[in-house]
Design a protein around this motif. Structure first.
Motif, PDB file in Angstrom:
ATOM      1  N   THR A  41      -3.424   4.553   7.573  1.00  0.00           N
ATOM      2  CA  THR A  41      -3.245   3.364   6.738  1.00  0.00           C
ATOM      3  C   THR A  41      -3.492   2.090   7.545  1.00  0.00           C
ATOM      4  OG1 THR A  41      -1.514   4.581   5.607  1.00  0.00           O
ATOM      5  CG2 THR A  41      -1.657   2.230   5.127  1.00  0.00           C
ATOM      6  N   LEU A  62       3.838   6.085  -5.330  1.00  0.00           N
ATOM      7  CA  LEU A  62       3.633   6.309  -6.769  1.00  0.00           C
ATOM      8  C   LEU A  62       2.654   7.459  -7.013  1.00  0.00           C
ATOM      9  CD1 LEU A  62       3.251   2.908  -8.670  1.00  0.00           C
ATOM     10  CD2 LEU A  62       5.112   4.563  -8.823  1.00  0.00           C
ATOM     11  N   LYS A  63       1.608   7.486  -6.185  1.00  0.00           N
ATOM     12  CA  LYS A  63       0.588   8.524  -6.356  1.00  0.00           C
ATOM     13  C   LYS A  63       1.073   9.894  -5.888  1.00  0.00           C
ATOM     14  CE  LYS A  63      -2.908   7.038  -4.063  1.00  0.00           C
ATOM     15  NZ  LYS A  63      -3.877   6.966  -3.140  1.00  0.00           N
ATOM     16  N   GLY A  64       2.184   9.907  -5.165  1.00  0.00           N
ATOM     17  CA  GLY A  64       2.714  11.180  -4.684  1.00  0.00           C
ATOM     18  C   GLY A  64       2.152  11.601  -3.330  1.00  0.00           C
ATOM     19  N   ASP A  65       1.591  10.665  -2.573  1.00  0.00           N
ATOM     20  CA  ASP A  65       1.000  11.006  -1.272  1.00  0.00           C
ATOM     21  C   ASP A  65       1.999  11.568  -0.261  1.00  0.00           C
ATOM     22  OD1 ASP A  65      -1.295  10.083  -2.305  1.00  0.00           O
ATOM     23  OD2 ASP A  65      -1.656   8.505  -0.809  1.00  0.00           O
ATOM     24  N   ASN A 106       9.718  11.103  -4.243  1.00  0.00           N
ATOM     25  CA  ASN A 106       8.651  10.137  -4.483  1.00  0.00           C
ATOM     26  C   ASN A 106       9.090   8.973  -5.334  1.00  0.00           C
ATOM     27  OD1 ASN A 106       6.221  10.454  -3.229  1.00  0.00           O
ATOM     28  ND2 ASN A 106       5.809  12.322  -4.390  1.00  0.00           N
ATOM     29  N   PHE A 143       2.135   2.037  -3.548  1.00  0.00           N
ATOM     30  CA  PHE A 143       1.182   2.766  -4.388  1.00  0.00           C
ATOM     31  C   PHE A 143       0.989   4.197  -3.909  1.00  0.00           C
ATOM     32  CE2 PHE A 143       0.196  -1.567  -5.749  1.00  0.00           C
ATOM     33  CZ  PHE A 143       0.267  -1.369  -7.117  1.00  0.00           C
ATOM     34  N   LYS A 144       1.040   4.396  -2.616  1.00  0.00           N
ATOM     35  CA  LYS A 144       0.953   5.762  -2.094  1.00  0.00           C
ATOM     36  C   LYS A 144       2.107   6.606  -2.627  1.00  0.00           C
ATOM     37  CE  LYS A 144      -1.195   5.121   2.429  1.00  0.00           C
ATOM     38  NZ  LYS A 144      -2.513   5.684   2.132  1.00  0.00           N
ATOM     39  N   SER A 188       0.835  -1.197   0.000  1.00  0.00           N
ATOM     40  CA  SER A 188       0.000   0.000   0.000  1.00  0.00           C
ATOM     41  C   SER A 188       0.876   1.255   0.000  1.00  0.00           C
ATOM     42  CB  SER A 188      -0.988  -0.011   1.161  1.00  0.00           C
ATOM     43  OG  SER A 188      -0.379   0.439   2.326  1.00  0.00           O
ATOM     44  N   SER A 209       9.215   5.161  -4.147  1.00  0.00           N
ATOM     45  CA  SER A 209       8.569   4.058  -4.877  1.00  0.00           C
ATOM     46  C   SER A 209       9.579   2.946  -5.099  1.00  0.00           C
ATOM     47  CB  SER A 209       8.035   4.521  -6.231  1.00  0.00           C
ATOM     48  OG  SER A 209       7.364   5.729  -6.108  1.00  0.00           O
TER      49      SER A 209
END
Ligand code: TRP
Length: 459
Positions: A147, A121-124, A311, A118-119, A115, A315
């Motif tokens: 989370t 990757l999304k730039g969270d 980021n 993916f966070k 998780s 990742s």
């Protein structure tokens, strides 16, 4: 070939190496080894750890290799085929159960890693880098709490993680385990090198290197020694039948001694690289080094996000951690899968489905927010810590003692030496075999017993 032996084998020496290394590499390299090393005297601790590897880790691994390859059988069936083996068959059963215990919490972490990948990757985590340190720290821990505390996602990620492992195992030894580890191990190395290069180019890199490597013998305590032993078992995936199972897929010309040394030392190397990728960044941003979930899910996002292209780097980092966790889980689940398919004559697919269903149903209790935050405990520990403690501190050392006693006293020495030297074709005139036998007879069982007793607080 015996009806309940393994029919499929790894196809080459390289495949054997990558599969076995895939089992050894895991969360241990990333969130445990570097920190424990830093806290226990750096290079001084590494020396103690290497001694454990040589005196105990490699001999026990060779003991397991003997059991698996000699019999060509899973961790329970193998004992049926060996002289005097029947009395030790419960080691296989303990391995069967304990592999599940580890999978329960390991799959939880695997899910969180997925998780976070993916966070990232999304730039969270992008905003962490631009905030003042205190606010960034608060934000990092609130992302962490959200989370882990969500009532659906942690379970979903854990499920996905187990499903990935199950699909790989269904494909079989060659098309599943071999193909995946052969592809992913080199990828993991490249990814970790990217992180190391970035970390070492930071101005404060030296602080991180010092934390990891500066030899400080005054920090070596009894506790460090207990830690070094626990780590050696966990890191090398020993004493649970993983190595018995994998070596039943080795061919008769695999060099067992060579494999054990190569795997053990590559594993240490990767742990040190992980430390070099992590601590320079952590120190650069003035964070305290830590271990476990705190390091992986709070300090690392915080530190890495502060770098340019943080980021992307995050990742990369979570991807490599995910790879390490996946290949370790593959080896763990293969223990019960091979037992069900060979001992209970189920086909491979059904065995995988049954075993992963068990991990999914019971594993949920380790990852469920109620057990992480809600205070549900067992013997005063969260389920997560309970499974971790019972396996690493109790069952693994206990089985380690039994395996060394079994090989040292109950297996004819000639059989053992013939197997590890490939019927005398390797290690001619060697001095190594007597040392390994001596270790299995005396050093390993005594050392492990002493440490087990100490860690239980009995002396
Ligand atoms: N060695 C892995 C790690 O370092 C974990 C692991 C995989 C393991 N298989 C095992 C530990 C079998 C004990 C026994 O993370």
């Amino acid at each position: 070939m015996n009806h309940n032996g393994s029919k499929e084998k790894f196809s080459s020496t390289l495949a054997v190496f990558f599969a076995t290394l895939g089992s050894a590499l895991g969360l241990g390299n990333i969130w445990k080894f570097p920190y424990v090393t830093g806290e226990n005297g750096g290079a001084a601790f590494i020396i103690v750890y290497l001694l454990f590897i040589l005196l105990m880790g490699i001999p026990v691994m060779l003991g397991e290799f003997f059991i698996g390859r000699h019999t060509n059988c899973n961790a329970i069936g193998a004992f049926n085929k060996l002289k005097n083996g029947r009395h030790f068959k419960f080691i296989g059963w303990l391995g069967f159960i304990t592999a599940f215990f580890i999978l329960f919490f390991y799959s939880a972490v695997g899910g969180w890693v997925l998780s976070y990948f993916f966070k990232a990757l999304k730039g969270d985590f992008a905003s962490l880098g631009s905030l003042p340190v205190e606010e960034a720290t608060t934000l990092a821990s609130s992302i962490f709490n959200e989370t882990m505390g969500h009532s659906f996602y942690p379970m979903m990620w854990q499920f996905i993680m187990i499903a990935i492992v199950a699909i790989i195992l269904m494909a079989g030894i060659k098309k599943g385990i071999e193909k995946v580890t052969k592809t992913l191990m080199p990828v993991l190395l490249v990814l970790i090198l990217i992180c190391v290069i970035r970390a070492l180019s930071l101005p404060k890199a030296m602080e991180g290197i010092n934390f990891l490597l500066y030899p400080d013998f005054s920090k070596l305590t009894t506790d460090s020694i207990v830690n070094a032993m626990g780590l050696a078992f966990f890191k090398l995936s020993l004493a649970l039948g993983v190595m018995i199972t994998y070596s039943s897929y080795f061919s008769k010309d695999t060099n067992l001694v060579g494999t054990s040394f190569k795997v053990a030392f590559s594993d240490v190397l990767i742990s040190m690289l992980a430390g070099l990728a992590i601590f320079p960044v952590v120190f650069q941003f003035g964070l305290a080094p830590s271990e476990g979930p705190g390091l992986l899910f709070q300090s690392i996002p915080l530190a890495f996000a502060s770098l340019p292209f943080g980021n992307v780097l995050l990742s990369v980092f979570f991807l490599l951690t995910g790879i390490a966790a996946t290949t370790a889980m593959i080896s763990l689940l293969e223990v019960p899968v091979s037992i069900l398919s060979q001992e209970f004559h189920l086909n491979r697919k059904s065995s995988v489905i049954i075993c992963s269903a068990i991990v999914i149903t019971v594993g949920v209790i380790t990852v469920h927010p109620e057990s992480i935050f809600g205070g549900t405990t067992i013997f005063g520990l969260s389920f997560f810590d309970f499974f971790d403690y019972v396996t690493a501190k109790l069952i693994m050392p206990f089985c380690g003692i039994l395996i060394s006693i079994f090989i040292g006293y109950f297996v004819p020495r000639k059989d053992f030496i013939n197997e590890i030297t490939n019927e005398g074709t390797l290690l001619k005139n060697n001095t190594l075999s007597p040392i390994i036998c001596f270790s299995l007879k005396f050093i390993a069982p005594i050392l492990i017993s002493l440490i087990l007793i100490t860690s239980l607080g009995l002396i």
